[in-house]
Design an enzyme around this catalytic site. Structure first.
Site, PDB file in Angstrom:
ATOM      1  NE  ARG A 151      25.041  45.197   1.371  1.00  0.00           N
ATOM      2  CZ  ARG A 151      25.009  43.933   0.940  1.00  0.00           C
ATOM      3  NH1 ARG A 151      25.554  42.980   1.648  1.00  0.00           N
ATOM      4  NH2 ARG A 151      24.411  43.653  -0.209  1.00  0.00           N
ATOM      5  CG  ASP A 155      32.242  49.590  25.396  1.00  0.00           C
ATOM      6  OD1 ASP A 155      33.208  50.317  25.085  1.00  0.00           O
ATOM      7  OD2 ASP A 155      31.052  49.908  25.202  1.00  0.00           O
ATOM      8  CE  LYS A 157      30.609  58.217  22.243  1.00  0.00           C
ATOM      9  NZ  LYS A 157      30.163  57.084  23.037  1.00  0.00           N
TER      10      LYS A 157
HETATM   11  C1  LIG Z   1      29.157  56.062  22.894  1.00  0.00           C
HETATM   12  C2  LIG Z   1      29.388  54.708  23.432  1.00  0.00           C
HETATM   13  C3  LIG Z   1      28.863  53.572  22.804  1.00  0.00           C
HETATM   14  C4  LIG Z   1      27.983  53.667  21.574  1.00  0.00           C
HETATM   15  O1  LIG Z   1      28.686  54.112  20.467  1.00  0.00           O
HETATM   16  P1  LIG Z   1      28.015  54.975  19.258  1.00  0.00           P
HETATM   17  O2  LIG Z   1      29.198  55.258  18.404  1.00  0.00           O
HETATM   18  O3  LIG Z   1      27.385  56.175  19.881  1.00  0.00           O
HETATM   19  O4  LIG Z   1      27.010  54.090  18.617  1.00  0.00           O
HETATM   20  C5  LIG Z   1      29.156  52.339  23.352  1.00  0.00           C
HETATM   21  N1  LIG Z   1      29.903  52.217  24.480  1.00  0.00           N
HETATM   22  C6  LIG Z   1      30.415  53.289  25.112  1.00  0.00           C
HETATM   23  C7  LIG Z   1      31.220  53.095  26.347  1.00  0.00           C
HETATM   24  C8  LIG Z   1      30.167  54.563  24.617  1.00  0.00           C
HETATM   25  O5  LIG Z   1      30.671  55.616  25.273  1.00  0.00           O
END
Ligand SMILES: *Cc1c(COP(=O)(O)O)cnc(C)c1O
Length: 390
Positions: A52, A180, A205
């Site tokens: 961990r 983000d 993604k």
């Molecule tokens: C999908 C997504 C998230 C969340 O990520 P997960 O891997 O699904 O937990 C956060 N921000 C954006 C812009 C996303 O497209």
């Protein structure tokens, strides 16, 4: 890293995170499946110790992503994008003020809103494209915010924030900033170089890119911030699995060619969709008609490969009903949530009950993959032509 030349990002994705060069050594790092590591004596910061605390399978990806974002620190992998969101929000002091785009990723807003409902923080939701509104939210009634959350272009409205101005204002006021960068990836936008403190990715993604892993990452500006976040990851246990980390590294190798191709296709599809009578509006920063076009041109390398369309009502059916019919009528495009994979995905966003009602109910989000562009267009055109008009 082995190489000593300054490399361009499209080489870093391929050359980064390789094992040391030695005769008969492997070209790729191994997947290390071990929950514990041998050692005696006091455990220091450089020791792995336990599964961990550290796993060598995380490190090559963390190195590559850190270098791609243009900072000085390696990234930190997390179990998911939202686990990374949770670690980032843990930086807000008790009762602190967070300024966040109303059209951030829905899970991000939900997480912040739940913390706010418990009184752990206070949330100021803003229209991130309205720079004056954001600047005034950073300092309202003489009380300064603690964290500015940025997502640009936003999901799913594709609003573009003036990142250089907002990041500079926050820095001057001593407000921590998180961007983000999931939609753009560091190949299209590098928030650290624009002054951000922390960059967040849903690795699920584009970075992993094949819709086969769920992972997240944070890229901190400073070693101090990294160590705080590493402590959070260790103590909350929001760690990546070794297989997932390996798949993400495998996926990021082709990031540059995937993005190059999907951006060109997205631009072509956006232009054709804009001319189709069944489409009321196309949201894509690559279109000169898009309100975010000038900012995107100044800030981004390319315009990304997500686009949104609003489907016209017709034949006695609402725009939302026609949007559902469009999605159902497709053969190559996959009707599914998520984005950033090699396969093109499409969905009407308001099928998610948590989606804010300020997102039009006829809005369909398209994540453009790497299939043949004419095949993607032919599929869309056939389904759009079949919608009732008038
Ligand atoms: C999908 C997504 C998230 C969340 O990520 P997960 O891997 O699904 O937990 C956060 N921000 C954006 C812009 C996303 O497209």
């Amino acid at each position: 890293m082995e190489h000593s030349l300054p490399l361009n990002p499209d080489s870093v994705v391929v050359a980064g995170g390789r094992p040391a060069r030695e005769r008969d050594g492997a070209v790729n790092p191994p997947v290390v499946l071990s929950s514990t590591f041998v050692g005696t004596g006091p455990l220091g910061p450089g020791d792995r110790g336990y599964g961990r605390y550290a796993n060598p399978s995380w490190e090559p990806f963390e190195e590559v992503l850190g270098e791609l974002e243009g900072g000085t620190e390696p990234a930190l992998l997390f179990a998911s994008g939202l686990a990374a969101v949770s670690a980032a929000l843990s930086l807000v002091p008790l009762g602190g003020i967070v300024v966040m785009p109303e059209h951030s990723y829905a899970g991000t807003v939900q997480q912040a809103a739940e913390l706010a409902a418990k009184g752990l923080l206070s949330l100021r939701l803003v229209d991130i494209t309205d720079t004056e509104q954001v600047l005034s939210a950073l300092r309202r009634e003489g009380v300064s915010a603690d964290l500015l959350w940025l997502e640009s272009p936003t999901n799913p409205m594709l609003g573009v924030a003036d990142l250089p101005v907002l990041l500079a204002a926050a820095r001057e006021a001593g407000i921590l900033t998180v961007v983000d960068n999931t939609f753009c990836t560091p190949l299209v936008q590098q928030p650290l170089t624009l002054g951000a403190d922390l960059v967040l990715h849903s690795v699920t993604k584009y970075l992993a890119g094949h819709s086969d892993v769920v992972l997240g990452a944070l890229v901190p500006r400073t070693a101090e911030l990294r160590s705080t976040l590493l402590h959070h990851r260790t103590i909350h246990g929001s760690i990546a699995g070794p297989w997932e980390a390996w798949l993400a590294l495998r996926g990021i190798r082709t990031l540059a060619v995937r993005i190059e191709r999907s951006q060109v296709t997205a631009q072509l599809l956006a232009e054709r969709l804009e001319a189709h009578p069944a489409v009321e509006r196309v949201r894509f920063p690559g279109l000169p008609s898009d309100p975010g076009h000038d900012r995107a041109r100044a800030q981004l390398k390319g315009f990304g490969s997500i686009l949104c369309i609003e489907v016209a009502a017709g034949g006695g059916r609402s725009g939302a009903e026609n949007a559902d019919a469009l999605v159902t009528g497709l053969g190559l495009w996959l009707p599914a949530t998520s984005l950033g994979g090699v396969e093109s995905l499409i969905e009407r966003r308001r099928r998610h009950l948590a989606e804010p009602h300020s997102v039009p109910d006829n809005l369909v989000r398209l994540s453009v993959g790497i299939e043949n562009a004419e095949d993607l267009w032919a599929d869309l055109e056939r389904s759009l032509d079949a919608l009732p008009r008038g």
